[in-house]
Write an enzyme that holds these catalytic residues in place. Sequence first.
Site, short mmCIF file in Angstrom:
data_model
loop_
_atom_site.label_atom_id
_atom_site.label_comp_id
_atom_site.label_asym_id
_atom_site.label_seq_id
_atom_site.Cartn_x
_atom_site.Cartn_y
_atom_site.Cartn_z
CB SER A 194 -0.42 -0.11 0.98
OG SER A 194 -0.28 -0.09 1.92
CG HIS A 237 -43.17 20.77 -11.30
ND1 HIS A 237 -43.44 19.16 -11.05
CD2 HIS A 237 -44.39 20.97 -10.30
CE1 HIS A 237 -44.39 19.56 -10.21
NE2 HIS A 237 -44.72 20.21 -9.30
CB SER A 248 -15.88 26.04 -27.83
OG SER A 248 -15.88 24.70 -28.90
CE LYS A 288 -20.90 26.57 -25.59
NZ LYS A 288 -20.62 25.07 -26.42
CD GLU A 308 -20.58 22.64 -18.61
OE1 GLU A 308 -20.73 21.60 -19.20
OE2 GLU A 308 -19.92 23.67 -18.37
N1 ARG Z 1 -1.19 -1.62 5.32
C1 ARG Z 1 -2.24 -1.73 5.47
C2 ARG Z 1 -3.33 -1.61 5.96
O1 ARG Z 1 -3.68 -0.38 5.66
C3 ARG Z 1 -1.67 -1.89 7.51
C4 ARG Z 1 -2.51 -3.05 7.97
C5 ARG Z 1 -1.71 -4.38 8.11
N2 ARG Z 1 -2.10 -4.60 9.26
C6 ARG Z 1 -1.56 -5.59 8.84
N3 ARG Z 1 -1.74 -7.40 10.08
N4 ARG Z 1 -1.29 -6.27 7.47
O2 ARG Z 1 -4.28 -1.83 6.58
#
Ligand code: ARG
Length: 464
Positions: free
Chosen positions: A30, A163, A284, A290, A297
């Site tokens: 992550s 409406h 545009s 335009k 938007e």
């Molecule tokens: N990267 C993990 C998360 O965002 C951190 C916690 C991970 N814990 C574990 N036991 N693998 O949730």
Amino acid sequence: MTDSNTTSEKPWGGRFSEPTDAFVERFTASVGFDQRLYHHDITGSIAHATMLAEVGVLTAEEKTQIIEGLEAVKADIEAGEFQWSVSLEDVHMNVEARLTDRIGVTGKKLHTGRSRNDQVATDIRLYLRDEIDVIAEELQRLRAGLLDLAEREADTIMPGFTHLQTAQPVTFGHHLLAWYEMLVRDAERLLDCRKRVNVMPLGAAALAGTTYPIDRSITARLLGFDRPTENSLDSVSDRDFAIEFCSFAALLMTHLSRFSEELVLWTSAQFDFIDLPDRFCTGSSIMPQKKNPDVPELVRGKTGRVNGHLISLLTLMKGQPLAYNKDNQEDKEPLFDTVDTVKGCLKAYADMVPAIVAKADNMREAARKGFSTATDLADYLVKKGVPFRDAHEIVGKAVAFGVAESRDLSEMTLAELQKFSDIIAEDVFEVLTLEGSVQARDHLGGTAPDQVRAAVARARQQLG
Ligand code: ARG
């Protein structure tokens, strides 16, 4: 980002006999997105180390070494001198590994009495609390701008719609205050959500708590949390506080999308009620004439992703057994994108709203054309003793005549009006004017210009 692949580098590598599959390593990491939590991760770690020293688990010297090391790691990250490593999976293990590189074996003591499970839950709460405070300020700025515009346009008459058909005249200021009220409720929801964000999971460790003599009230105080959480299993597993935030965000964006829709309609040549300054519009590449209302938007469009993130998090949480599951790693991207999107939309709106220019003549003309004072004529007859249903019928006939003749009620002669009811007298023209119509709705919550001014004054007081 580096990509090494050894078992020995992993903090959990001890029980493994072969390296992680290269794809699985990338798939489960992550760090690509949670590195944005580094600041809060380090803040949480400093508080944790301070607490460990206070209860005697670390020596004062170890604590100092760890804190100085963490500050140095933070400086490295901020100077762009930090090599994030995918094999170290996430922000937590990256920071910890770097700490140990810097200060040696003492760095390995930081993780005593905690787990990444309570660590990440704490980091997200610290992050979200800060972002909530930024968002609350932007929302406040937008509300203040809206009040200024409403005050400026307290006397401006426009058609009110139901409406999307002309219904009754209203003041533009009153219409703007309707948007204001929605934002008041959004701000209240945000602050309410903050209460449940600001509770500290640290100390829950992996799921069951820890055998060290920790004092969670110390860490909670150091981190500015209102209190520690009550249950360790709940602490590491639920993300309802993030879902609540996304629910606030989805409602806010839904409100902004409605506001946007009206701004888009009103800037069109067909309505031509307002002008947005050029700096909030784009052109545009093919049609030279335009000027497109891109900001409203886009805000309208971005509502889709924010509403989607709410559903993502609800679905992420649904059916998860206690306690922590890796599923929860998926909470971050939707949450981060929600925060970024809401901040961007609020900034654009807070900058743009005070610069809206009302085209009062066009608004007035549109209100005049649409028989918007028909209800006023019916009320006039009722006040002279005609039952409401009969009055409705009489006015309906007068409107049909007006449609055929292309004339508004106020443009008919007294004699013409009297053909529909002989009760009608000269004083009818006072109620058929647009000004008379809005001024007559002179009660709390009504559209009369004085009521709009009073509502603005009340709102300003509340806004502080
Ligand atoms: N990267 C993990 C998360 O965002 C951190 C916690 C991970 N814990 C574990 N036991 N693998 O949730």
